[in-house]
Design an enzyme around this catalytic site. Structure first.
Site, PDB file in Angstrom:
ATOM      1  N   ARG A   1      57.730  58.496 101.675  1.00 20.98           N
ATOM      2  CA  ARG A   1      56.518  58.952 101.140  1.00 20.98           C
ATOM      3  C   ARG A   1      55.736  57.968 100.188  1.00 20.98           C
ATOM      4  O   ARG A   1      56.126  57.736  99.085  1.00 20.98           O
ATOM      5  CB  ARG A   1      56.754  60.316 100.364  1.00 20.98           C
ATOM      6  CG  ARG A   1      55.426  61.234 100.319  1.00 20.98           C
ATOM      7  CD  ARG A   1      55.833  62.441  99.576  1.00 20.98           C
ATOM      8  NE  ARG A   1      55.996  61.860  98.003  1.00 20.98           N
ATOM      9  CZ  ARG A   1      56.507  62.419  97.140  1.00 20.98           C
ATOM     10  NH1 ARG A   1      57.518  63.375  97.194  1.00 20.98           N
ATOM     11  NH2 ARG A   1      56.724  61.953  95.880  1.00 20.98           N
TER      12      ARG A   1
ATOM     13  N   HIS B   1      53.582  63.267  95.798  1.00 23.40           N
ATOM     14  CA  HIS B   1      54.037  64.745  96.567  1.00 23.40           C
ATOM     15  C   HIS B   1      52.747  65.047  97.289  1.00 23.40           C
ATOM     16  O   HIS B   1      52.480  65.355  98.169  1.00 23.40           O
ATOM     17  CB  HIS B   1      54.896  65.476  95.671  1.00 23.40           C
ATOM     18  CG  HIS B   1      54.757  66.895  96.384  1.00 23.40           C
ATOM     19  ND1 HIS B   1      55.547  67.417  97.311  1.00 23.40           N
ATOM     20  CD2 HIS B   1      54.415  68.068  95.982  1.00 23.40           C
ATOM     21  CE1 HIS B   1      55.696  68.335  97.787  1.00 23.40           C
ATOM     22  NE2 HIS B   1      54.987  68.966  96.901  1.00 23.40           N
TER      23      HIS B   1
ATOM     24  N   TYR C   1      59.008  59.693  88.215  1.00 21.04           N
ATOM     25  CA  TYR C   1      60.502  59.939  88.805  1.00 21.04           C
ATOM     26  C   TYR C   1      60.713  58.583  89.796  1.00 21.04           C
ATOM     27  O   TYR C   1      61.923  58.748  90.409  1.00 21.04           O
ATOM     28  CB  TYR C   1      60.458  61.103  89.486  1.00 21.04           C
ATOM     29  CG  TYR C   1      59.389  61.610  90.593  1.00 21.04           C
ATOM     30  CD1 TYR C   1      59.640  60.966  91.978  1.00 21.04           C
ATOM     31  CD2 TYR C   1      58.555  62.249  90.211  1.00 21.04           C
ATOM     32  CE1 TYR C   1      58.438  61.391  93.053  1.00 21.04           C
ATOM     33  CE2 TYR C   1      57.453  62.546  91.049  1.00 21.04           C
ATOM     34  CZ  TYR C   1      57.401  62.150  92.466  1.00 21.04           C
ATOM     35  OH  TYR C   1      56.363  62.477  93.534  1.00 21.04           O
TER      36      TYR C   1
HETATM   37  C1  LIG Z   1      60.957  78.053  99.605  1.00 20.24           C
HETATM   38  C2  LIG Z   1      60.128  77.209  98.735  1.00 20.24           C
HETATM   39  N1  LIG Z   1      60.691  76.742  97.653  1.00 20.24           N
HETATM   40  C3  LIG Z   1      59.917  75.751  96.743  1.00 20.24           C
HETATM   41  C4  LIG Z   1      58.921  75.440  97.464  1.00 20.24           C
HETATM   42  C5  LIG Z   1      57.887  74.452  96.412  1.00 20.24           C
HETATM   43  N2  LIG Z   1      57.894  72.918  97.117  1.00 20.24           N
HETATM   44  C6  LIG Z   1      56.845  72.710  97.824  1.00 20.24           C
HETATM   45  S1  LIG Z   1      57.206  71.296  98.470  1.00 20.24           S
HETATM   46  C7  LIG Z   1      58.613  71.054  97.895  1.00 20.24           C
HETATM   47  C8  LIG Z   1      59.253  69.668  98.077  1.00 20.24           C
HETATM   48  C9  LIG Z   1      59.909  69.783  99.513  1.00 20.24           C
HETATM   49  O1  LIG Z   1      60.586  68.663  99.567  1.00 20.24           O
HETATM   50  P1  LIG Z   1      60.915  68.154 101.267  1.00 20.24           P
HETATM   51  O2  LIG Z   1      61.544  69.294 102.143  1.00 20.24           O
HETATM   52  O3  LIG Z   1      61.733  67.115 101.142  1.00 20.24           O
HETATM   53  O4  LIG Z   1      59.572  67.848 102.013  1.00 20.24           O
HETATM   54  P2  LIG Z   1      58.408  66.793 101.676  1.00 20.24           P
HETATM   55  O5  LIG Z   1      57.526  67.324 100.544  1.00 20.24           O
HETATM   56  O6  LIG Z   1      59.173  65.526 100.798  1.00 20.24           O
HETATM   57  O7  LIG Z   1      58.012  66.381 102.675  1.00 20.24           O
HETATM   58  C10 LIG Z   1      58.783  72.213  96.944  1.00 20.24           C
HETATM   59  C11 LIG Z   1      60.056  72.264  96.260  1.00 20.24           C
HETATM   60  C12 LIG Z   1      58.414  75.672  98.548  1.00 20.24           C
HETATM   61  N3  LIG Z   1      57.435  75.517  99.261  1.00 20.24           N
HETATM   62  N4  LIG Z   1      59.239  76.632  99.253  1.00 20.24           N
END
Ligand SMILES: Cc1ncc(C[n+]2csc(CCOP(=O)(O)OP(=O)(O)O)c2C)c(N)n1
Ligand SMILES: [Mg+2]
Lengths: 378, 337
Positions: free
Chosen positions: A273, A277, A286
């Site tokens: 990425r 975020h 981080y």
């Molecule tokens: C069940 C749940 N827990 C926490 C969140 C909050 N949250 C949104 S995105 C994220 C990180 C997700 O990381 P990843 O699966 O690697 O996807 P990326 O954002 O890197 O595309 C979190 C913790 C959420 N959306 N859903």
């Protein structure tokens, strides 16, 4: 010495008896030890130049889409935007390998895959604009709404793929999940269901190294995320997510594998990425600039352009044409987001149930009265 | 455990059935009428479900339409969402009240919201059957009354039958609904028996007055209905003529029937097994007070389970609303003004 250390004696093969189901050879399910690559390898010579040029045009479009959406957040036109900059090869390939009647199950970061499926940006971005939870017609585009609760879309894809097969359709479902999402229970349950049902579903994990701030090392101790497939009796594939040709090849094979009834596939795309975020995140807390710079070298767009130029598959005119198409998309996005969306407060009550309950009718009347009073006061 | 397969009840013919058999008949009739209806859950196939509600369905309709799933409640409900998106009508069995909790995220974030978030483009006609409530001597995690969680969630219909006839009719209505329905089956009434005529399906959402009365109105549902009817019988000896309303549907809530029934007597007691604090009775008492204030001779009282985790089987009778506790509440309805 613990029980686990004991050398397997002859009795080990007799007990337990083979009453608990088949034991399968895991070897064919195992992913390659290194991410599969095509560009800059000898195998790339066999690739269709027109496919590569098409991928290039789509990546240019995708990059511009990401930039424009990010700009729209700065102008207050989008409430929030999780950019997929650096992950365009994954998202473009995911949309491209699907047939029109196949289904895509995206997460919040996957609006580029949705747009690549033919949905207008203004509809793909509705959730992030904030005027409604969702934009496009899911059935018309065979694309489920963006899923924000992590990995919860994965079992939906399994169920839909299974239902399609029950109805005699050779439809495949492709679910997009992040590396962090693979830790969720729903991811596990979806893969287990898919394996047991033999559902025609492909799980594409975009491993971009982070779940917001948490690196993969704190997320999983698996050899690779693709290895997780083996525990469910399904095939795992590891692929360079920044190599558009490799992504296209591996996903095409995975979709065919699923469609032909050979079962589900888990594909892990190793990517990065390049942006934070979301626009609200500060990635410097981080990760280091050096790390980001190193990944800039592996930018999927740059990698593909280098390849095309090195093999004389594209000229300046081709590059300019791609850029021009991208500018047109950006202009369309600016125009569509320029006007304020129309809001109808009373629509809040219309789609809670097929028919509003008596209680919802009362509450709608209350809001209607408030709106009328507001209008009178103006 | 006895089998739930009904003595081949043709629609329209009057037969003597248990609630379990009525539910089984409803599933069978729905599956016969509509090839998109399918049943799925833990042990529903070969075994016919731990309460035998799906008995014989796999034999008649095949393993694909009566699907034994892996043990994973979120996976069960999550894949039902995908099936419904593709035009099927899944009837999900979650084995026990407390084992429905792993499916909570799917239920709240997707099942309840999909119609709304897609502006009506993806309705989810899913029926989620959950055996609930106590009184069967179940050990921990087998006796929860979890209806308040579901009733608190917009987008779900929450139904609970209390009679054999409703077991059939309401389950048919739930399956026919284009909205998701949480269908709570009072497990201690599974073996109750009645003569019924499985027939046309009523719309969802109406309460019924099970017993007319003039002194006070008991508002109840599910497993507490027989207790309230018994209390009303006993009350007669003490000079009270109690009306009893069976709510049947917590969402939508039938304010009309309830309001009329309370105004007719001017006194009301809400009775349910679920814990009282933040329970359905709190909502019902508030609604009744808002609508009947000037007709009330006393505050609306509640007789509910205590605010404790469901007790062990040898103590559960102290927790469950019984005839005496209901009559004590009736006695406190300010009779001597
Ligand atoms: C069940 C749940 N827990 C926490 C969140 C909050 N949250 C949104 S995105 C994220 C990180 C997700 O990381 P990843 O699966 O690697 O996807 P990326 O954002 O890197 O595309 C979190 C913790 C959420 N959306 N859903
Ligand atoms: Mg990630």
């Amino acid at each position: 010495m613990t029980l686990l250390d004991q050398p397997a004696g002859p009795s080990a093969s007799v007990w337990p008896p083979n009453a608990h189901g088949p034991r399968r050879d895991p070897a064919p399910l195992l992913p390659d030890p290194e991410p599969f690559r095509l560009l800059d390898t000898p195998a790339a010579d066999k690739l269709d130049p027109e496919l590569l040029r098409d991928l290039y045009r789509r990546l240019v479009l995708g990059r511009r889409y990401n930039q424009q959406a990010t700009t729209l957040t700065k102008q207050g036109r989008l409430a929030v935007y999780p950019a997929s900059t650096g992950q365009e090869a994954c998202q473009v390939a995911a949309a491209l390998v699907l047939r029109e009647d196949d289904w895509l199950f995206p997460s919040y970061r996957d609006t580029l895959a949705v747009v690549s499926r033919g949905v207008r940006p203004v509809e793909a971005l509705t959730l992030l604009r904030g005027n409604a939870h969702h934009g496009w017609d899911p059935k018309a585009h065979r694309t489920a709404p963006l899923s924000t609760p992590l990995a919860t879309q994965a079992p939906h894809a399994v169920g839909l793929a299974h239902a399609a097969r029950l109805r005699g359709d050779d439809v495949v479902a492709l679910a997009l999940v992040g590396d962090g999402g693979t830790s969720e229970g729903d991811f596990h349950e979806a893969l287990n269901f898919a394996g047991v049902l033999g559902a025609p579903v492909v799980f594409l994990v975009q491993n971009n190294g982070y779940a917001i701030s948490v690196p993969l090392s704190k997320q999983s101790a698996a050899p690779t995320l693709a290895h997780k497939a083996v525990g469910y009796g399904i095939s795992g594939r590891l692929v360079d997510g920044n190599d558009a040709a490799a992504m296209h090849t591996v996903l095409t094979e995975a979709v065919e594998h699923a469609r032909s009834g050979r079962g589900p596939v888990l594909v892990e795309a190793v990517t990065y990425r390049l942006e934070a975020h979301t626009n609200a995140d500060d990635a410097t807390r981080y990760r280091t600039p050096d790390e980001v710079d190193a990944w800039q070298e592996r930018d999927p767009l740059a990698v593909l352009e280098r390849h095309l130029r090195a093999h004389d598959l594209i000229d300046d005119a081709g590059v300019a044409a791609a850029a021009e198409a991208a500018e047109e998309l950006a202009a369309e996005m600016r125009a569509e987001f320029h006007s304020e969306p129309e809001l109808d407060p009373l629509s809040l009550f219309t789609h809670v149930y097929a028919e509003p309950t008596p209680q919802l009718r009362e509450q709608a009347d209350l809001l209607a009265a408030e709106l009328a009073a507001e209008a009178d006061a103006r | 455990m006895s089998t739930a397969t009904a003595p081949a009840a043709a629609s329209g013919a009057t037969t003597s059935l248990t609630m379990a058999q009525a539910l089984n008949t409803a599933l069978r009739d729905a599956m016969r009428e509509d090839p998109t209806v399918l049943v799925m859950g833990e042990d529903v196939g070969t075994l016919g479900g731990v309460f035998r509600i799906t008995d014989g369905l796999a034999a008649e309709f095949g393993a694909d339409r009566c699907l034994d799933t892996p043990l994973a409640e979120a996976g069960i409900l999550g894949s039902a969402v995908g099936m419904a998106m593709y035009g099927l009508r899944p009837v999900v069995e979650l084995q026990f009240d407390a084992f429905a909790y792993p499916a909570f995220e799917q239920l709240l974030s997707h099942v309840a919201k999909m119609r709304n978030r897609t502006a009506g483009r993806l309705p989810l006609p899913i029926t989620i059957r959950i055996p609930y409530g106590g009184g069967i001597g179940g050990v921990e995690h087998h006796s929860d009354s979890s209806e308040a969680y579901y009733a608190h969630t917009p987008g779900l219909h929450v139904l609970t039958p209390a009679t054999v006839a409703d077991g059939y009719g309401m389950l048919r209505a739930a399956i026919a609904s284009d909205d998701p329905v949480v269908f709570l089956e009072p497990k201690r009434l599974y073996w109750s028996k009645d003569e019924i005529t499985p027939g046309p399906v009523e719309p969802i959402g109406r309460a019924v007055v099970r017993r007319q009365g003039t002194s006070a109105t008991l508002l109840t549902y599910g497993p507490s209905l027989p207790v309230c009817l018994e209390a009303a019988e006993v009350a007669r000896a003490e000079g009270w003529d109690l009306a009893v309303v069976d709510l049947r549907s917590l969402t939508p809530f039938d304010d009309e029937t309830v309001t009329a029934a309370v105004r007719a007597t001017g006194r009301a007691v809400v009775v349910h097994e679920a814990t009282g604090f933040g329970g359905p009775g709190a909502e019902i008492a508030a609604r009744v007070t808002e609508r009947c204030f000037h007709h009330l001779a006393a505050p609306v009282l509640r007789v509910t389970g205590f605010d404790i985790p469901y007790p062990p089987p040898m103590l559960e009778r102290h927790h469950l609303p019984g005839v005496d506790r209901i009559l004590d509440a009736v006695a406190r309805l300010q009779w001597e003004q």
